[in-house]
Design a protein around this motif. Structure first.
Motif, PDB file in Angstrom:
ATOM      1  N   ILE A 157     -87.618  10.171 -72.427  1.00 49.97           N
ATOM      2  CA  ILE A 157     -86.799   9.401 -71.332  1.00 49.97           C
ATOM      3  C   ILE A 157     -87.560   8.078 -70.948  1.00 49.97           C
ATOM      4  N   LYS A 158     -89.014   8.250 -70.692  1.00 47.47           N
ATOM      5  CA  LYS A 158     -89.879   7.080 -70.478  1.00 47.47           C
ATOM      6  C   LYS A 158     -89.985   6.000 -71.834  1.00 47.47           C
ATOM      7  N   ALA A 159     -90.144   6.686 -73.053  1.00 42.92           N
ATOM      8  CA  ALA A 159     -90.034   5.856 -73.983  1.00 42.92           C
ATOM      9  C   ALA A 159     -88.902   5.254 -74.311  1.00 42.92           C
ATOM     10  N   LEU A 160     -87.814   5.839 -74.136  1.00 45.07           N
ATOM     11  CA  LEU A 160     -86.415   5.285 -74.213  1.00 45.07           C
ATOM     12  C   LEU A 160     -86.322   4.190 -73.040  1.00 45.07           C
ATOM     13  N   LEU A 161     -86.579   4.237 -71.915  1.00 47.28           N
ATOM     14  CA  LEU A 161     -86.643   3.191 -71.078  1.00 47.28           C
ATOM     15  C   LEU A 161     -87.513   1.869 -71.328  1.00 47.28           C
ATOM     16  N   ARG A 162     -88.601   2.145 -72.050  1.00 47.71           N
ATOM     17  CA  ARG A 162     -89.610   1.173 -72.429  1.00 47.71           C
ATOM     18  C   ARG A 162     -88.983   0.314 -73.398  1.00 47.71           C
ATOM     19  N   ALA A 163     -88.313   1.074 -74.831  1.00 51.54           N
ATOM     20  CA  ALA A 163     -87.761   0.645 -75.734  1.00 51.54           C
ATOM     21  C   ALA A 163     -86.397   0.094 -75.386  1.00 51.54           C
ATOM     22  N   ALA A 164     -85.629   0.135 -74.348  1.00 55.62           N
ATOM     23  CA  ALA A 164     -84.372  -0.397 -73.891  1.00 55.62           C
ATOM     24  C   ALA A 164     -84.822  -1.911 -73.164  1.00 55.62           C
ATOM     25  N   ALA A 165     -85.877  -1.827 -72.474  1.00 59.07           N
ATOM     26  CA  ALA A 165     -86.359  -3.041 -71.930  1.00 59.07           C
ATOM     27  C   ALA A 165     -86.493  -3.927 -72.897  1.00 59.07           C
ATOM     28  N   ALA A 166     -87.383  -3.654 -73.771  1.00 55.36           N
ATOM     29  CA  ALA A 166     -87.787  -4.563 -74.954  1.00 55.36           C
ATOM     30  C   ALA A 166     -86.523  -5.070 -75.770  1.00 55.36           C
ATOM     31  N   ARG A 167     -85.529  -4.339 -75.795  1.00 55.42           N
ATOM     32  CA  ARG A 167     -84.569  -5.107 -76.546  1.00 55.42           C
ATOM     33  C   ARG A 167     -83.440  -5.502 -75.617  1.00 55.42           C
ATOM     34  N   GLY A 168     -83.748  -5.595 -74.343  1.00 56.25           N
ATOM     35  CA  GLY A 168     -82.624  -6.482 -73.446  1.00 56.25           C
ATOM     36  C   GLY A 168     -81.344  -5.646 -73.244  1.00 56.25           C
ATOM     37  N   ALA A 169     -81.430  -4.316 -73.504  1.00 60.17           N
ATOM     38  CA  ALA A 169     -80.086  -3.149 -73.308  1.00 60.17           C
ATOM     39  C   ALA A 169     -80.493  -2.821 -71.960  1.00 60.17           C
TER      40      ALA A 169
END
Length: 372
Positions: A37-49
């Motif tokens: 979940i933490k990895a997904l939240l970091r990735a979402a922030a990087a993608r502007g989602a």
């Protein structure tokens, strides 16, 4: 921090749900999956989602079902319908969802009364249709010590199995699948032979869908569905059917004109048949698929993994997917896996007059790229 989880998060967002900047998407998961979940939240922030996080727990879910009176479930129905109403409103704005299954006790829901469960699932049918048929989605299962124990593995080995099966080269797999897709699209009759198994059905005119990392992780199957009334014969699966906290070992089914006329298993056969009596469509087949993920070689007691095993197939009582629709609708979709490798008893699959797979290995030259 395992960098492979960041790679998996990127795969889920970019390849599976194809998220776009500014889109709203849901992450539905158990807390045991917190590293992912933490990895997904970091990735979402990087993608502007923007992610909406929904945490679930099977113990709390079980207690929620206790609020439904199994004798008079209709008394609770208005409240569930209100819940459905606001959930559907939410899904008007959510573009996609990532569902992360977590099993800390896969028998937790066995205490739920079948009538309460049937009432809940029936009332929420429209929500499931929107989530599955009208939104981009992907489902994966994060490993826990309970999974490792069930698979007969230590936790480190279970974690490594998860990542090795999840992070395969799905684009290479997709290329290797194309000849199989073409053969299935051209086929009429399917014949399956194996220990205590002789089954025939038609797949003529039903769409064929290759699955290579877009809706499941781990992935690796090509699915279609039988013409609804065409299934005849009998089958004995060599893995368990699992649903609603119950495990049904080595199920067997007999068919006449598409309908399951006899169902048995090792253990509680009455409960198995009650599940198949959920509605009319539960006794017809909604999916036929071949597993081709060769990083998975044996059943571990988790259907998401087991149905992708190289050399396996699954034939699924219940609802058909909209992408390969054969007219069958049901609240049930029960994937049951049969492994046809030589070590598991072998078997054959024929398309019309052509032997396609023997003992888990594809025979025609154009399909051998799918073999280990």
């Amino acid at each position: 921090m395992d960098p492979r989880l960041d790679a998996l998060a990127a795969l889920l967002l970019d390849d599976s749900i194809r998220i776009q900047p500014g889109e709203l998407f849901e992450i539905n998961a158990g807390l045991a999956a917190k590293p992912l979940i933490k990895a997904l939240l970091r990735a979402a922030a990087a993608r502007g989602a923007y992610p909406v996080l929904a945490l679930e727990d099977d113990e709390l879910t079980r207690l929620t079902f206790d609020c439904i009176d199994p004798v008079h479930p209709e008394r609770t129905l208005p409240a569930i319908e209100k819940q459905v109403e606001w959930e559907l409103k939410k899904w008007e704005h959510v573009a996609a969802h990532i569902d992360i299954g977590v099993d800390e006790n896969d028998a937790e829901l066995s205490a739920v009364h079948p009538a309460a469960l049937a009432c809940y699932r029936s009332a929420r049918k429209r929500v499931r249709e929107v989530m599955i048929d009208e939104r981009r989605w992907v489902y994966l299962h994060y490993p826990t010590p309970a999974d490792a124990q069930k698979a007969g593995l230590c936790m480190d080995d279970m974690y490594e199995l998860f990542l090795s099966a999840a992070l395969v080269d799905y684009r290479a797999m997709e290329r290797s699948m194309q000849p199989l897709v073409r053969r299935m699209e051209a086929a009429d009759r399917v014949r399956i032979l194996g220990p205590d198994t002789e089954l025939t059905f038609s797949i003529a005119g039903i769409p064929v869908v290759p699955c290579c990392g877009r809706i499941n992780i781990p992935d690796g199957e090509v699915y279609t569905a039988p013409v609804r009334e065409s299934v005849n014969g009998h089958i004995r699966y060599n893995t368990a059917a699992r649903r609603y906290g119950h495990t049904f070992q080595n199920p067997s089914l007999s068919f006449e004109n598409g309908r399951i006329v006899k169902a048995d298993c090792e253990g509680d056969a009455r409960a198995f048949n009650r599940m198949l009596d959920a509605d009319e469509g539960a006794r017809y087949i909604g999916e036929f698929a071949l597993g081709v993920n060769n990083a998975l070689t044996k059943a571990i007691g988790n259907t998401l993994y087991d149905e992708k095993i190289g050399g396996s197939f699954h034939l699924t009582p219940g609802n058909a997917y909209a992408t390969a629709f054969n007219g069958n609708r049901s609240q049930l979709h029960l994937d049951i896996v049969c492994i046809q490798t030589a070590a598991c008893g072998g078997g054959e699959i024929w398309f019309d007059d052509t032997l396609i797979r023997r003992d888990g290995l594809f025979v025609p030259e154009d399909l051998r790229g799918l073999n280990p």
